[in-house]
Design a protein around this motif. Structure first.
Motif, PDB file in Angstrom:
ATOM      1  N   TRP A  49      63.316 127.698 125.425  1.00  0.00           N
ATOM      2  CA  TRP A  49      64.493 128.563 125.609  1.00  0.00           C
ATOM      3  C   TRP A  49      64.186 129.704 126.568  1.00  0.00           C
ATOM      4  CZ3 TRP A  49      66.207 129.157 119.766  1.00  0.00           C
ATOM      5  CH2 TRP A  49      66.765 127.953 119.333  1.00  0.00           C
ATOM      6  N   TYR A  50      63.045 130.351 126.382  1.00  0.00           N
ATOM      7  CA  TYR A  50      62.671 131.445 127.282  1.00  0.00           C
ATOM      8  C   TYR A  50      62.476 130.939 128.715  1.00  0.00           C
ATOM      9  CZ  TYR A  50      61.977 134.757 123.444  1.00  0.00           C
ATOM     10  OH  TYR A  50      62.168 135.597 122.386  1.00  0.00           O
TER      11      TYR A  50
ATOM     12  N   ILE B 136      53.791 130.682 122.234  1.00  0.00           N
ATOM     13  CA  ILE B 136      54.699 130.732 123.372  1.00  0.00           C
ATOM     14  C   ILE B 136      55.879 131.629 123.019  1.00  0.00           C
ATOM     15  CG2 ILE B 136      56.269 129.436 124.836  1.00  0.00           C
ATOM     16  CD1 ILE B 136      54.479 127.069 124.633  1.00  0.00           C
ATOM     17  N   ASN B 137      56.018 132.708 123.749  1.00  0.00           N
ATOM     18  CA  ASN B 137      57.134 133.628 123.536  1.00  0.00           C
ATOM     19  C   ASN B 137      57.366 134.417 124.815  1.00  0.00           C
ATOM     20  OD1 ASN B 137      55.128 135.739 123.540  1.00  0.00           O
ATOM     21  ND2 ASN B 137      54.748 135.269 121.383  1.00  0.00           N
TER      22      ASN B 137
ATOM     23  N   ASP C  91      68.715 121.070 116.747  1.00  0.00           N
ATOM     24  CA  ASP C  91      68.545 119.616 116.730  1.00  0.00           C
ATOM     25  C   ASP C  91      68.759 118.990 118.104  1.00  0.00           C
ATOM     26  OD1 ASP C  91      68.011 119.724 114.056  1.00  0.00           O
ATOM     27  OD2 ASP C  91      70.045 119.209 113.419  1.00  0.00           O
ATOM     28  N   TYR C  92      69.623 119.599 118.910  1.00  0.00           N
ATOM     29  CA  TYR C  92      69.881 119.060 120.248  1.00  0.00           C
ATOM     30  C   TYR C  92      68.606 118.998 121.078  1.00  0.00           C
ATOM     31  CZ  TYR C  92      71.723 118.758 125.010  1.00  0.00           C
ATOM     32  OH  TYR C  92      71.975 118.385 126.309  1.00  0.00           O
ATOM     33  N   PHE C  93      67.799 120.041 121.011  1.00  0.00           N
ATOM     34  CA  PHE C  93      66.582 120.111 121.817  1.00  0.00           C
ATOM     35  C   PHE C  93      65.501 119.179 121.278  1.00  0.00           C
ATOM     36  CE2 PHE C  93      68.858 124.065 122.309  1.00  0.00           C
ATOM     37  CZ  PHE C  93      68.855 124.241 123.683  1.00  0.00           C
ATOM     38  N   ILE C  94      65.498 118.979 119.963  1.00  0.00           N
ATOM     39  CA  ILE C  94      64.489 118.108 119.363  1.00  0.00           C
ATOM     40  C   ILE C  94      64.868 116.638 119.520  1.00  0.00           C
ATOM     41  CG2 ILE C  94      63.324 117.499 117.207  1.00  0.00           C
ATOM     42  CD1 ILE C  94      63.740 120.394 116.289  1.00  0.00           C
ATOM     43  N   ASP C  95      66.120 116.297 119.190  1.00  0.00           N
ATOM     44  CA  ASP C  95      66.550 114.893 119.178  1.00  0.00           C
ATOM     45  C   ASP C  95      66.954 114.386 120.554  1.00  0.00           C
ATOM     46  OD1 ASP C  95      66.151 115.004 116.450  1.00  0.00           O
ATOM     47  OD2 ASP C  95      68.251 115.495 116.006  1.00  0.00           O
ATOM     48  N   LYS C  96      67.700 115.189 121.300  1.00  0.00           N
ATOM     49  CA  LYS C  96      68.216 114.739 122.593  1.00  0.00           C
ATOM     50  C   LYS C  96      67.211 114.944 123.726  1.00  0.00           C
ATOM     51  CE  LYS C  96      72.486 113.473 121.541  1.00  0.00           C
ATOM     52  NZ  LYS C  96      73.028 112.123 121.827  1.00  0.00           N
ATOM     53  N   LEU C  97      66.612 116.121 123.786  1.00  0.00           N
ATOM     54  CA  LEU C  97      65.707 116.433 124.889  1.00  0.00           C
ATOM     55  C   LEU C  97      64.248 116.107 124.570  1.00  0.00           C
ATOM     56  CD1 LEU C  97      67.205 119.815 126.177  1.00  0.00           C
ATOM     57  CD2 LEU C  97      67.733 117.479 126.871  1.00  0.00           C
TER      58      LEU C  97
ATOM     59  N   LYS D  64      59.342 120.480 117.980  1.00  0.00           N
ATOM     60  CA  LYS D  64      59.966 121.624 117.325  1.00  0.00           C
ATOM     61  C   LYS D  64      59.246 122.924 117.618  1.00  0.00           C
ATOM     62  CE  LYS D  64      61.608 123.245 112.819  1.00  0.00           C
ATOM     63  NZ  LYS D  64      61.727 122.921 111.372  1.00  0.00           N
ATOM     64  N   GLU D  65      57.883 122.868 117.642  1.00  0.00           N
ATOM     65  CA  GLU D  65      57.130 124.101 117.854  1.00  0.00           C
ATOM     66  C   GLU D  65      57.229 124.606 119.302  1.00  0.00           C
ATOM     67  OE1 GLU D  65      54.129 120.649 118.122  1.00  0.00           O
ATOM     68  OE2 GLU D  65      55.925 121.205 116.980  1.00  0.00           O
ATOM     69  N   TYR D  66      57.766 123.800 120.195  1.00  0.00           N
ATOM     70  CA  TYR D  66      57.902 124.197 121.601  1.00  0.00           C
ATOM     71  C   TYR D  66      59.308 124.670 121.961  1.00  0.00           C
ATOM     72  CZ  TYR D  66      53.399 122.086 122.871  1.00  0.00           C
ATOM     73  OH  TYR D  66      52.077 121.791 122.983  1.00  0.00           O
TER      74      TYR D  66
END
Length: 255
Positions: free
Chosen positions: A214-215, A116-117, A197-203, A207-209
């Motif tokens: 972001w895109y 994914i990019n 960490d915000y995207f992994i822990d909060k949302l 990690k691989e996504y």
């Protein structure tokens, strides 16, 4: 005379009631939902932009007044708005009912999708060039647009390089690369303001996504405006909404 006194009393009473209604107080709230997790649900007073986050059991405290609108948002519940009424401030605890997001990502088997990019999502072309700082300066100096005079001839002040770029189609290519640069800047702002960490822990995004998300997220105009104005509160609410949609899309991809 009696009518004048009565009118003054009515005016004073109206002012007192209005002041009471508009006075800011602390409201004790609790989120009620069938969602398995009631912690870390965002609460924002849309009028004052004061924010809070629910703790264990869905409890929170927030400064507000009668007529203010509270908005709730999180990945595990559907976003919803509530307008506060006078009765809410007379209760020791105010309950806010939120619908859960039924299909959560951890209920399905997730396969890795590392490709994914920006290219795979169709945001940019595969062979799009990325500018170095020196190349950006050169682009600015050479001129990106070339316009003719009203009689159809080119202006005498136009240099040969911009003319060549305009005739060969290179100007259009530079405009595309400028869009890539803008997206790169937004990605940097997104990472700098929130961190991985915000995207992994909060949302709750694997990690691989995260980079793929972001895109996906920077295509949302509301998020772009929030990032550019450094309105982190509004950006966090938009990100919470977008993360729910993105995880649903990934669930469909991995079926």
């Amino acid at each position: 005379m009696k009518y004048t006194i009565l009118l003054l009393i009515l005016i004073l009473a109206t002012d007192v009631l209005s002041a009471q209604e508009n006075s800011v107080k602390e409201i004790n709230g609790k989120v009620v939902s069938e969602a398995p997790e009631l912690e870390n649900i965002y609460v924002i007073n849309l009028k004052t932009e004061i924010t809070a986050t629910t703790g264990k059991g869905g409890y929170f405290r927030l400064q507000a007044a009668v007529g203010d609108t509270l908005m709730f948002s999180a990945v595990q519940v559907k976003g919803r708005k509530f307008v506060l009424i006078e009765k809410d401030f007379t209760n020791d605890l105010v309950l806010f009912s939120l619908d859960p997001v039924i299909n959560r990502l951890d209920e399905v088997i997730v396969k890795q999708y590392k490709n994914i990019n920006a290219v795979s999502l169709g945001i940019i072309e595969a062979n799009t060039k990325h500018y170095t700082p020196a190349e950006r300066k050169l682009k600015a100096a050479s001129g990106a647009d070339l316009k003719g005079n009203e009689d159809g001839t080119m202006g005498a002040s136009a240099s040969l390089d911009p003319l060549f770029n305009w005739m060969s189609g290179r100007t259009a290519m530079l405009k595309k690369e400028l869009e890539v640069e803008k997206k790169e800047t937004l990605l940097e702002k997104l990472e700098n303001q929130f961190g991985l960490d915000y995207f992994i822990d909060k949302l709750k995004i694997p990690k691989e996504y995260v980079k793929g998300f972001w895109y996906y997220a920077i295509e949302e105009r509301r998020l772009v405006n929030a990032l550019n104005t450094k309105n982190k509160t509004m950006a966090s609410f938009v990100l919470a909404e977008l993360s729910t949609n993105y995880l649903e899309l990934q669930k469909g991809v991995n079926k």
